[in-house]
Design an enzyme around this catalytic site. Sequence first.
Site: not given
Length: 508
Positions: A351, A381, A281-282
């Site tokens: 993404n 966060d 995917d990267g």
Amino acid sequence: MTGSASVLPLENAFSDSLAMLNSEKAVEELIQQPILHGIDDHLIEFAEALRTVAKALRQAAEGKASAQAEASEWKRKYELERTHNLQLENKAMPSEKHLDENGRVVHLTNKPLLSDGAVEKSDRCCGEHGICSHQVLRDREHDHDASVVPNKMTRKASFKLSWCCKGEKSDQKKHDIVSFEKGNITTAERSSKQISLKWESPPQTVLILTKPNSIAVRILCSELVRWLKEQKSLNIVVEPRVRTELLTESSYYQFVQTWENDKEIMSLHSKVDLVVTLGGDGTVLWAASMFKGPVPPVVPFSLDSERYKEYLDSILRGPISITLRHRLQCHVIRDSAKSDLDSEEPILVLNEVTIDRGISSFLTNLECYCDNSFVTCVQGDGLILSTTSGSTAYSLAAGGSMVHPQVPGILFTPICPHSLSFRPLILPEYVTIRVQVPFNSRGHAWASFDGKDRKKLAPGDALVCSMATWPVPTACQADSTSDFLRSIHEGLHWNLRKTQSFDGPRET
Ligand SMILES: NC(=O)c1ccc[n+]([C@@H]2O[C@H](COP(=O)([O-])OP(=O)(O)OC[C@H]3O[C@@H](n4cnc5c(N)ncnc54)[C@H](O)[C@@H]3O)[C@@H](O)[C@H]2O)c1
Ligand SMILES: Nc1ncnc2c1ncn2[C@@H]1O[C@H](COP(=O)(O)OP(=O)(O)OP(=O)(O)O)[C@@H](O)[C@H]1O
């Protein structure tokens, strides 16, 4: 139908309140009984409570009666007004018949009502858009006798549909999405369907992008380049790093092309017919990040694709089922900017964009707006703004839904919010989201784009995000839906559970 409240006869309400009065009186009498005096404090307390209840019930009944009286007065006025209007209408059209031969609704535009025979045209509707309508609706109870002048006639409010985006009116795509027929809104076309790509001329140039530092990828890459050149006579373009790797292997690969500077990368989309990625995917994210505008179809290859020649062959022949993966366009607007137009270079993400607390030990304090409406303040966060294609990545890990990539939308997923009620949202694709770091924020926030390029957001800075014009078309192995389901089953082991055993307790 909602809104049609039923009205009880008035007598009922009065008899209710009478009954309440009687019960209250009965309680009163009960308390006055000499035998009860001073016998038991609890009994007195109980009787007092009963009296209170009876009083409350009486008041409720009285309230109900008065509301019903008022309602019935309004109903009477309405009937009077309606009869009056019908009389007026009947006078205006003494023998007009508004039913067609089948007794159905007749459009005003079909019936010349003006004395000179011209078609009536309302000043509220231009009648030129194809999505404006005026109608006369008729009650079907008169169908059997067309000579009877109708006594129930309602004029359906006319309206016009148009597209509005960020306060601007745009009629660009209305015919694609909405059809308007007889005053009913129907969906003519849904925005996303399975798309099929058919080559009109054979593809000539392929860009191959590979995951670095992988021997398996290097071997596959050199095999693929040779096959595409010798069997398919294609032009091959690779990254400078990959060309060096290939030439280290053999001078045979001299024919492989590459680029020298960013300017050439910017014009790649106009030269390349197909992008092949070798990696996970990267590597697809990496490929997408190279195209700041239109993206050629991307064929993602994972290394376990044994039958890659067969698969590539079918892609080159076409037609290909493709998934249009939407991207988000992000602008960082510094506090010093004079307006939102004065932003840094936009960054496209396939993404997600993440705004988090980075190295700061404080909670984030992010004010979020959707098309200028305040959404919420993220204290935790951080926040993930994800595409539906990215919904199976970081957003999923933070508790967001998994969404089919063809669904247009923006996921608004908090990261570890310090609140018990902060559920993730999915917003429509046309909105603009603004994440503002307020001046009173204790620390900085950090934005990262598909997990890369971290940018510091100081108090007063903002990140503005909306759907980008240029999606990433990816080739499917089967089709969009089966590919999505396969990826969540195989990649994420979604809902994998040991099958319940056959033996054991059963329903009787
Ligand atoms: N807690 C987390 O889950 C977490 C944390 C940071 C980043 N990420 C994800 O990693 C992405 C960057 O990927 P990378 O390969 O450069 O980093 P990476 O090499 O650290 O890989 C991250 C993992 O995310 C998976 N992934 C990436 N995109 C996906 C998608 N659309 N659907 C399903 N899985 C996906 C990859 O397969 C990989 O296993 C970011 O965009 C972010 O979504 C996830
Ligand atoms: N051509 C490239 N140049 C630079 N970096 C790349 C390139 N292709 C991939 N990367 C980076 O390499 C990292 C790993 O890539 P990728 O996700 O494809 O491999 P993986 O993690 O082994 O596969 P998977 O996603 O299946 O787990 C990612 O961070 C990605 O950004």
